[in-house]
Design a protein around this motif. Structure first.
Motif, PDB file in Angstrom:
ATOM      1  N   GLU A   1       4.136   0.415  -1.200  1.00 18.19           N
ATOM      2  CA  GLU A   1       2.686   0.400  -1.345  1.00 18.19           C
ATOM      3  C   GLU A   1       2.166   1.765  -1.773  1.00 18.19           C
ATOM      4  O   GLU A   1       1.270   1.867  -2.614  1.00 18.19           O
ATOM      5  N   ALA A   2       2.723   2.827  -1.180  1.00 16.79           N
ATOM      6  CA  ALA A   2       2.305   4.189  -1.542  1.00 16.79           C
ATOM      7  C   ALA A   2       2.643   4.482  -3.001  1.00 16.79           C
ATOM      8  O   ALA A   2       1.860   5.103  -3.728  1.00 16.79           O
ATOM      9  N   ASP A   3       3.816   4.017  -3.438  1.00 12.44           N
ATOM     10  CA  ASP A   3       4.218   4.224  -4.833  1.00 12.44           C
ATOM     11  C   ASP A   3       3.299   3.473  -5.793  1.00 12.44           C
ATOM     12  O   ASP A   3       2.952   3.975  -6.864  1.00 12.44           O
ATOM     13  N   LYS A   4       2.877   2.251  -5.397  1.00 12.59           N
ATOM     14  CA  LYS A   4       1.974   1.474  -6.238  1.00 12.59           C
ATOM     15  C   LYS A   4       0.623   2.163  -6.385  1.00 12.59           C
ATOM     16  O   LYS A   4       0.045   2.208  -7.477  1.00 12.59           O
ATOM     17  N   LEU A   5       0.114   2.697  -5.280  1.00 11.89           N
ATOM     18  CA  LEU A   5      -1.171   3.411  -5.330  1.00 11.89           C
ATOM     19  C   LEU A   5      -1.071   4.652  -6.207  1.00 11.89           C
ATOM     20  O   LEU A   5      -1.991   4.959  -6.980  1.00 11.89           O
ATOM     21  N   LYS A   6       0.056   5.346  -6.093  1.00  9.40           N
ATOM     22  CA  LYS A   6       0.273   6.532  -6.923  1.00  9.40           C
ATOM     23  C   LYS A   6       0.341   6.159  -8.398  1.00  9.40           C
ATOM     24  O   LYS A   6      -0.231   6.835  -9.264  1.00  9.40           O
ATOM     25  N   GLN A   7       1.007   5.046  -8.687  1.00  9.43           N
ATOM     26  CA  GLN A   7       1.127   4.574 -10.065  1.00  9.43           C
ATOM     27  C   GLN A   7      -0.230   4.150 -10.625  1.00  9.43           C
ATOM     28  O   GLN A   7      -0.577   4.472 -11.771  1.00  9.43           O
TER      29      GLN A   7
END
Length: 403
Positions: free
Chosen positions: A17-23
């Motif tokens: 989820e954190a990676d998706k938000l960063k992306q």
């Protein structure tokens, strides 16, 4: 390069989820930069970076007031240039294409055993919708920084498109198994197939209602079935890994739909959205009340009665039958603080010119009270007994109705 999420020790799901938000954040900045290049090719170097930074801040906080006319004009021109690119790639038939693609995915995910290709097709479609959602939110945030009538018209169009996108995504997430579920069990039970069919029909009806902005009644009815499924899956001896995942997916879907309604209402307040949000919140509350035994690990007769009543309320809603407020109060789903004034109910049902006696009877009906005028005077019950909710009687009436 060191992964900050790895250093924080985040679980795999939270890390994803954190990676998706960063992306998404990176995609947002890339989109703004693309719009700047088209709208203001004269901006170079530090000027361009400064403009990009200001617009990014405005997109992050679209509700902040804009006092600079130059910034307001820049936001509008960047949004227009981005939409020009969008129109070149995606004509107005995009929504109809979403419906066709989503129906195809539902067919492929429910007509027979789920294959790897079916899963890839579903995941790719959802990724595409996530990207388009991100784009539309950037456009909306930029137009919100302009007070012109043209910007308001653009906002209305984009709100409609975003509402449709969110609905399509919700339908796919509710009616088809996630990647993890499909890997565990490729087959579907009859309840899954029936639920998918209801959502498929809701999409089919949408083809004839493309101008309708918000949430259709057919989608609401299908969501009620999803809520009933969540309650059915809470039976303790059925808690397989697959059922846990399905239950969590449907719960996430219902909460995301409530968040969708809240988001769209922030863009443009609308009474229809408020009403839909209240219905969605009631649905979520009923599943939570019904599943308290699963949460604390104790199951008894009282828990079973509460679960049955919650399921009956959902079924009443699905059949457009009225549920006395007293039932919702007893379950704790509805607060004793009125969610709407009785005057609004009277106006909605065009009762303004009826007699006081008729209005009082209607209020008592809505609150689940019996009409004492039909009871023999010597046998009139006390006020406390008259308003008491008889759960066994309610369930017996429900079973009789279902026959």
């Amino acid at each position: 390069m060191v992964d900050i999420n790895f250093l924080r020790g985040l679980p795999p799901q939270e890390k994803d989820e954190a990676d998706k938000l960063k992306q998404k954040d990176a995609q947002k900045h890339q989109l703004i930069e693309k719009g700047l290049e088209r709208a203001r090719p004269d901006l170079k170097g530090p000027q361009k970076e400064k403009a990009k930074e200001i617009l990014s801040q405005k997109v992050d906080n679209p509700n902040a007031a804009v006092s600079d006319k130059d910034i307001e004009d820049l936001a509008f021109s960047v949004a227009e240039s981005l939409q020009a690119i969008d129109d070149e790639l995606h004509p107005e038939t995009e929504y109809m294409q979403w419906i066709d693609d989503s129906q195809k995915i539902i067919r492929h995910m429910t007509d027979h055993d789920i294959t790897d290709d079916d899963i890839k097709e579903r995941e790719a479609f959802l990724d595409n919708l996530d990207q388009r959602e991100n784009d539309l939110k950037v456009y909306i945030a930029l137009y919100q920084n302009s007070g012109s009538q043209k910007a308001k018209d653009k906002l209305a169009f984009l709100q409609k498109k975003l509402a449709k996108l969110l609905e399509i995504r919700g339908v796919i997430e509710a009616s088809t198994k996630s990647k993890e579920e499909a890997k565990l069990q490729q087959k579907l039970d009859e309840r899954e197939k029936f639920l998918a069919q209801q959502y498929y029909q809701a999409l089919e009806a949408r083809k004839k209602q493309e101008d309708e902005i918000f949430f259709s009644d057919l989608e609401y009815k299908a969501s009620l079935l999803a809520a009933q499924t969540v309650i059915a899956l809470a039976v303790l001896d059925q808690q397989t890994k697959e059922n846990q995942l399905r239950q969590q997916r449907l719960q996430n879907y219902m909460q995301k739909r409530a968040n969708d309604m809240r988001l769209l209402n922030q863009v443009s307040p609308n009474q229809q959205l408020k009403d839909a949000f209240q219905k969605q919140q009631e649905m979520i509350a009923l599943t939570k009340v019904a599943n308290t035994s699963q949460q604390h690990g104790v199951f008894n007769e009282e828990e079973q009665i509460r679960r049955n009543v919650c399921g009956a309320v959902l079924e009443y809603r699905r059949r457009d039958k009225e549920v006395p407020e007293k039932v919702l109060y007893k379950l704790g789903v509805k607060s004793f603080v009125p969610e709407y004034s009785m005057s609004e109910e009277i106006l909605r049902r065009k009762m303004a010119h009826q007699s006081q006696k008729d209005i009082v009877e209607r209020i008592n009906e809505l609150r689940g009270r019996q009409n004492t005028s039909f009871a023999p005077k010597l046998k009139i019950q006390s006020r406390e007994n008259m308003q008491a909710f008889d759960r066994e009687r309610f369930l017996a009436k429900m079973r009789e109705y279902q026959k």
